[in-house]
Design an enzyme around this catalytic site. Structure first.
Site, PDB file in Angstrom:
ATOM      1  N   GLU A   1      -3.186   7.804  -3.836  1.00 39.61           N
ATOM      2  CA  GLU A   1      -3.325   6.022  -3.284  1.00 39.61           C
ATOM      3  C   GLU A   1      -3.761   5.590  -3.753  1.00 39.61           C
ATOM      4  O   GLU A   1      -4.010   5.003  -5.257  1.00 39.61           O
ATOM      5  CB  GLU A   1      -4.949   6.515  -2.457  1.00 39.61           C
ATOM      6  CG  GLU A   1      -4.509   4.832  -1.256  1.00 39.61           C
ATOM      7  CD  GLU A   1      -5.947   4.785  -0.464  1.00 39.61           C
ATOM      8  OE1 GLU A   1      -5.818   4.317   0.687  1.00 39.61           O
ATOM      9  OE2 GLU A   1      -7.321   3.597  -1.425  1.00 39.61           O
TER      10      GLU A   1
ATOM     11  N   TYR B   1       1.033  -1.150  -0.342  1.00 33.14           N
ATOM     12  CA  TYR B   1      -0.095  -0.419   0.092  1.00 33.14           C
ATOM     13  C   TYR B   1       0.772   1.670   0.295  1.00 33.14           C
ATOM     14  O   TYR B   1       1.515   1.293   1.141  1.00 33.14           O
ATOM     15  CB  TYR B   1      -0.417  -0.112   1.336  1.00 33.14           C
ATOM     16  CG  TYR B   1      -1.667   1.376   1.817  1.00 33.14           C
ATOM     17  CD1 TYR B   1      -2.884   1.458   1.109  1.00 33.14           C
ATOM     18  CD2 TYR B   1      -1.011   2.851   2.225  1.00 33.14           C
ATOM     19  CE1 TYR B   1      -3.926   2.390   0.901  1.00 33.14           C
ATOM     20  CE2 TYR B   1      -1.991   3.506   2.288  1.00 33.14           C
ATOM     21  CZ  TYR B   1      -3.095   3.578   1.673  1.00 33.14           C
ATOM     22  OH  TYR B   1      -3.291   5.243   1.914  1.00 33.14           O
TER      23      TYR B   1
END
Ligand code: GDP
Ligand code: MN
Length: 397
Positions: A193, A105
């Site tokens: 993101e 991530y």
């Protein structure tokens, strides 16, 4: 403003970040054609992904793999029209499927408390970061970019070490992290993101394999206040997926934010609107919205504001708090009377208008003879009354 994945990926590609090729399809036939060309180009499978502005598409069945054009067509037909968390899927992204070895991530976010852009990463990619944060906050690593120098190489490297990124991917990781930082700055974004940032196995035509880092998913949100600087990004707005009330408010030039309470607020000026909400809360009530009709509000804008407030069925009472300066009290009063005449739902209303033409406003409202409209002389009195009404009185139909 949230961007769809296929738009977000376009912005990442503009920063030269590694994003696998992709197409966007609005019909199953288009998805089939895209699949045929990727398979012909050497891909073994394609991934078909619902394009909606909500997370967790994978879990909801909105991300699927397909190995043949027939399978891709059927899969796309199943995803198009699907409902994901209340949003109907109208487009799918089609891309050669990545052979995933690992999922990380990585995100850049605006950290308001430090007033810097923060890079946030985790070795536990692919799952929702909120879940990771709740389970094990130490699994999320972070670093803050320098406001003038940006994200320095050593900072990005330290983040990679913290996340346990393999040394063979270090160089690429640093340039991806710096690319996310640039994407924030160039687009006035408040979030960029990548989840997952994946280690992908690449197979060359001669059968040899290697690994690379690829941005397989992308989520970007743009600071609404900066959109006037980005007409190209404004074009990416997906009105069909926005709350119709938000669309209407923007169209009317009214600042409107829906909240969960029962007291509708119509106020001129952002500061006065916030103060009004504070006073409602202090008196034990809950505001249903923030609403600033702006300076010099005319009757038609007042009517539009009233429609926005009444669209929320939780509203049991309305507080109108107008400080007449450039806005004239009589104009506002005319708008209120007109709005009351048109609306189907009658909700009690407490009105406090002071300043320019306040007496005239009081006369207009009194003459309208509407039993559900009360005038209040002071703001404290208005708040006390509206909170009492919202707490007790049944809503008249
Ligand atoms: P999200 O659920 O809305 O975040 O959608 P994602 O694009 O992140 O996809 C969810 C999951 O599907 C990812 O974490 C991957 O595990 C998987 N996935 C996405 N793209 C691919 C792909 O190209 N190949 C494979 N094998 N899996 C993928
Ligand atoms: Mn994802």
């Amino acid at each position: 403003m949230k961007l769809q994945e296929y738009h977000a990926k376009r912005l990442l590609l503009a920063e030269k970040l590694p994003v696998p090729a992709y197409d966007v399809a609005e019909t199953a036939a288009e998805a089939r054609r895209a699949t045929e060309s990727y398979l012909a180009g050497g891909a073994e499978k394609v991934v078909i992904k619902a394009q909606v502005l909500v997370g967790g598409r994978g879990k909801a069945g909105g991300v699927k793999l397909a190995s043949t054009p027939d399978e891709a067509e059927q899969t796309a037909a199943g995803i198009l029209g699907m409902d994901i968390k209340g949003t109907t899927v109208r487009r799918v992204l089609v891309a050669p499927a990545a052979d995933i070895v690992r999922e990380y991530y990585l995100a850049a976010v605006l950290d308001r408390s430090t007033r810097r852009i923060m890079l946030m990463g985790s070795a536990e990619g692919g799952v929702e970061i909120e879940v990771v944060a709740a389970k094990d906050p130490t699994a999320i690593k972070q670093t803050h970019a320098h406001p003038h120098l940006g994200l320095l190489d050593y900072q990005a490297r330290a983040l990679a070490f913290d996340m346990g990124v393999d040394s063979q991917h270090l160089r690429d990781f640093v340039s991806i992290a710096q690319g996310l930082f640039r994407a924030m700055i160039d687009n006035d974004a408040d979030l960029v993101e990548i989840n997952p940032l994946a280690v992908v196995r690449d197979t060359s035509p001669d059968g040899s394999t290697g690994e690379s880092l690829q941005c397989l998913d992308a989520k970007i949100t743009i600071d609404d206040s900066a959109l006037s600087r980005h007409p190209d990004l404004e074009l990416m707005r997906d009105v069909a997926e926005e709350d119709p009330v938000d669309v209407a408010a923007r169209h009317e030039g009214i600042s409107f934010i829906r909240l969960s309470g029962s007291i509708g607020c119509m106020v001129n000026g952002a500061g006065l609107a916030m103060t009004t909400m504070d006073l409602i809360k202090r008196a034990g009530g809950e505001p249903a919205n923030f609403l600033d009709i702006g300076g010099g509000a005319k009757a038609d804008k007042v009517e539009a504001a009233m429609r926005l407030i009444l669209a929320d069925l939780n509203v049991r009472a309305i507080l109108v708090n107008i400080f007449g300066g450039i806005a004239r009290g009589d104009e506002v009063a005319h708008g209120l009377v007109e709005a009351r005449n048109q609306q189907e739902r009658h909700v009690p209303m407490v009105v406090r208008i002071v300043g320019t033409n306040a007496d005239e406003a009081a006369r207009i409202l009194a003459e309208s003879g509407d039993p559900d409209v009360q005038m209040a002389a002071t703001l404290d009195e208005a708040v006390a009354r509206v909170v009492a009404i919202a707490a007790g009185a049944p809503v008249s139909a």
